[in-house]
Design an enzyme around this catalytic site. Structure first.
Site, PDB file in Angstrom:
ATOM      1  N   THR A   7       1.220  48.377  79.405  1.00 15.62           N
ATOM      2  CA  THR A   7       1.838  49.000  80.490  1.00 15.62           C
ATOM      3  C   THR A   7       1.439  48.797  81.801  1.00 15.62           C
ATOM      4  OG1 THR A   7       1.928  51.687  81.255  1.00 15.62           O
ATOM      5  CG2 THR A   7      -0.186  50.824  80.171  1.00 15.62           C
ATOM      6  N   SER A   8       2.154  49.166  82.715  1.00 15.72           N
ATOM      7  CA  SER A   8       1.800  48.931  84.250  1.00 15.72           C
ATOM      8  C   SER A   8       1.224  50.140  84.687  1.00 15.72           C
ATOM      9  CB  SER A   8       2.959  48.407  85.177  1.00 15.72           C
ATOM     10  OG  SER A   8       4.047  49.500  84.884  1.00 15.72           O
ATOM     11  N   ASN A   9       1.266  51.300  84.177  1.00 15.78           N
ATOM     12  CA  ASN A   9       0.780  52.418  84.602  1.00 15.78           C
ATOM     13  C   ASN A   9      -0.444  52.847  84.311  1.00 15.78           C
ATOM     14  OD1 ASN A   9       0.689  55.392  84.960  1.00 15.78           O
ATOM     15  ND2 ASN A   9       2.863  55.435  84.774  1.00 15.78           N
ATOM     16  N   ASP A  66       6.663  55.064  76.293  1.00 12.67           N
ATOM     17  CA  ASP A  66       7.524  55.573  77.129  1.00 12.67           C
ATOM     18  C   ASP A  66       7.768  56.872  77.015  1.00 12.67           C
ATOM     19  OD1 ASP A  66       9.384  54.504  78.908  1.00 12.67           O
ATOM     20  OD2 ASP A  66      11.131  54.759  77.439  1.00 12.67           O
ATOM     21  N   PHE A 142      -0.704  62.209  87.391  1.00 14.85           N
ATOM     22  CA  PHE A 142       0.159  61.254  87.947  1.00 14.85           C
ATOM     23  C   PHE A 142       1.646  61.553  87.855  1.00 14.85           C
ATOM     24  CE2 PHE A 142      -0.077  60.003  83.560  1.00 14.85           C
ATOM     25  CZ  PHE A 142       1.088  59.330  83.291  1.00 14.85           C
ATOM     26  N   ASP A 145       3.242  65.239  87.166  1.00 14.56           N
ATOM     27  CA  ASP A 145       2.326  66.178  86.916  1.00 14.56           C
ATOM     28  C   ASP A 145       2.080  67.246  87.920  1.00 14.56           C
ATOM     29  OD1 ASP A 145       1.558  64.943  84.553  1.00 14.56           O
ATOM     30  OD2 ASP A 145      -0.072  64.235  85.335  1.00 14.56           O
ATOM     31  N   LYS A 165      -5.258  68.519  80.027  1.00 13.55           N
ATOM     32  CA  LYS A 165      -3.999  67.844  79.892  1.00 13.55           C
ATOM     33  C   LYS A 165      -3.815  66.944  78.426  1.00 13.55           C
ATOM     34  CE  LYS A 165      -0.573  64.673  81.760  1.00 13.55           C
ATOM     35  NZ  LYS A 165      -0.352  63.306  82.358  1.00 13.55           N
TER      36      LYS A 165
HETATM   37  P1  ITT Z   1       5.286  51.420  81.720  1.00 13.22           P
HETATM   38  O1  ITT Z   1       6.687  51.377  81.352  1.00 13.22           O
HETATM   39  O2  ITT Z   1       4.739  50.150  82.530  1.00 13.22           O
HETATM   40  O3  ITT Z   1       4.270  51.968  80.699  1.00 13.22           O
HETATM   41  P2  ITT Z   1       6.232  53.670  83.674  1.00 13.22           P
HETATM   42  O4  ITT Z   1       5.494  54.351  84.751  1.00 13.22           O
HETATM   43  O5  ITT Z   1       7.410  52.919  84.108  1.00 13.22           O
HETATM   44  O6  ITT Z   1       5.153  52.406  82.968  1.00 13.22           O
HETATM   45  P3  ITT Z   1       7.601  55.428  81.850  1.00 13.22           P
HETATM   46  O7  ITT Z   1       8.803  54.645  82.065  1.00 13.22           O
HETATM   47  O8  ITT Z   1       7.198  55.839  80.625  1.00 13.22           O
HETATM   48  O9  ITT Z   1       6.258  54.671  82.585  1.00 13.22           O
HETATM   49  O10 ITT Z   1       7.538  56.852  82.780  1.00 13.22           O
HETATM   50  C1  ITT Z   1       8.599  57.366  83.500  1.00 13.22           C
HETATM   51  C2  ITT Z   1       8.295  58.183  84.510  1.00 13.22           C
HETATM   52  O11 ITT Z   1       7.756  59.175  84.001  1.00 13.22           O
HETATM   53  C3  ITT Z   1       7.179  57.484  85.584  1.00 13.22           C
HETATM   54  O12 ITT Z   1       7.628  57.879  86.872  1.00 13.22           O
HETATM   55  C4  ITT Z   1       5.969  58.267  85.143  1.00 13.22           C
HETATM   56  O13 ITT Z   1       5.265  58.294  86.318  1.00 13.22           O
HETATM   57  C5  ITT Z   1       6.394  59.468  84.592  1.00 13.22           C
HETATM   58  N1  ITT Z   1       5.469  59.774  83.810  1.00 13.22           N
HETATM   59  C6  ITT Z   1       5.239  59.293  82.572  1.00 13.22           C
HETATM   60  N2  ITT Z   1       4.118  60.132  81.886  1.00 13.22           N
HETATM   61  C7  ITT Z   1       3.756  61.034  82.493  1.00 13.22           C
HETATM   62  C8  ITT Z   1       2.920  61.906  82.556  1.00 13.22           C
HETATM   63  O14 ITT Z   1       2.212  62.152  81.555  1.00 13.22           O
HETATM   64  N3  ITT Z   1       2.952  63.038  83.658  1.00 13.22           N
HETATM   65  C9  ITT Z   1       3.572  62.746  84.549  1.00 13.22           C
HETATM   66  N4  ITT Z   1       4.628  61.827  84.868  1.00 13.22           N
HETATM   67  C10 ITT Z   1       4.679  61.009  83.695  1.00 13.22           C
END
Ligand code: ITT
Length: 187
Positions: A7-9, A66, A142, A145, A165
């Site tokens: 993941t990049s997150n 995802d 993030f 949230d 959370k």
């Molecule tokens: P990766 O695909 O690299 O894992 P991403 O940020 O693109 O990272 P997603 O497509 O899964 O991840 O996320 C879609 C959006 O939802 C993105 O803007 C995230 O920041 C947000 N998101 C995902 N999980 C969340 C959470 O637990 N709380 C708040 N926002 C979330």
């Protein structure tokens, strides 16, 4: 078990690590440029991601995650487009779309994909229902949230501690299933 988190997150890395470590699993982030596919469900995105990463010979076992937010009065938008919407109109833009809408019921959904060393693929799904609010509150977490209050709470995900959370979130619920699966099937 050493598990790669593809993941990049960084927010996800923190949450996933926090959940895995007490069970003796060591998590490491792996950043891989994975092509984004347009698919109607998170499950399909995860299936594609697992196959694609496996074809790149990414070190197993690895996890992908995802997630998205599904707003009922917007016909479950942004859903699979949550990242795009967050990066373009942002939370302020989402709140603008919600102005005047009485029903703010929303759910978060997370699909975790796991690829094991034997080449088997597994998916774990978690959801968390709640409501959007009309302003941003809190500094933790993030993404979406700051504007989401889970059912049964008065605080946003951003105002809850990471433990709180994870205890109720879409990701926490999906991971609970993954942990149970690992403890039953992998030595
Ligand atoms: P990766 O695909 O690299 O894992 P991403 O940020 O693109 O990272 P997603 O497509 O899964 O991840 O996320 C879609 C959006 O939802 C993105 O803007 C995230 O920041 C947000 N998101 C995902 N999980 C969340 C959470 O637990 N709380 C708040 N926002 C979330």
């Amino acid at each position: 078990m050493n598990i790669n988190l593809v993941t990049s997150n960084l927010g996800k890395v923190e949450e996933l690590t926090h959940i895995l470590e007490p069970f003796g699993h060591k998590a490491s982030q792996l950043q891989v440029e994975c092509p984004e596919i347009q698919a109607p469900t998170l499950e399909e995105v995860v299936d594609f991601g697992l196959d694609w990463l496996s074809a790149q010979k990414i070190q197993t076992p690895f996890i992908i995650d995802d997630a998205g937010i599904f707003i009922e009065s917007l016909q479950n938008f942004p859903g699979v487009y949550s990242r795009y919407v967050y990066d373009t109109i942002g939370l302020q833009g989402v709140l603008k779309q919600m102005e005047g809408l009485e029903d703010k019921s929303t759910k978060f959904k997370c699909v975790i994909g796991l690829m094991l060393e034997d080449g088997s693929k597994h998916k774990f799904v978690g959801e968390c229902k709640g409501n959007l609010i009309q302003e941003m509150r809190g500094t933790g977490g993030f993404g979406y949230d700051p504007i989401f209050i889970p059912d049964g709470y008065k605080k946003t995900f951003s105002e809850l501690s990471p433990e709180e959370k994870n205890g109720i979130s879409h990701r926490g619920r999906a991971m609970e299933k993954l942990i149970k699966f690992l403890s039953n099937t992998v030595i």
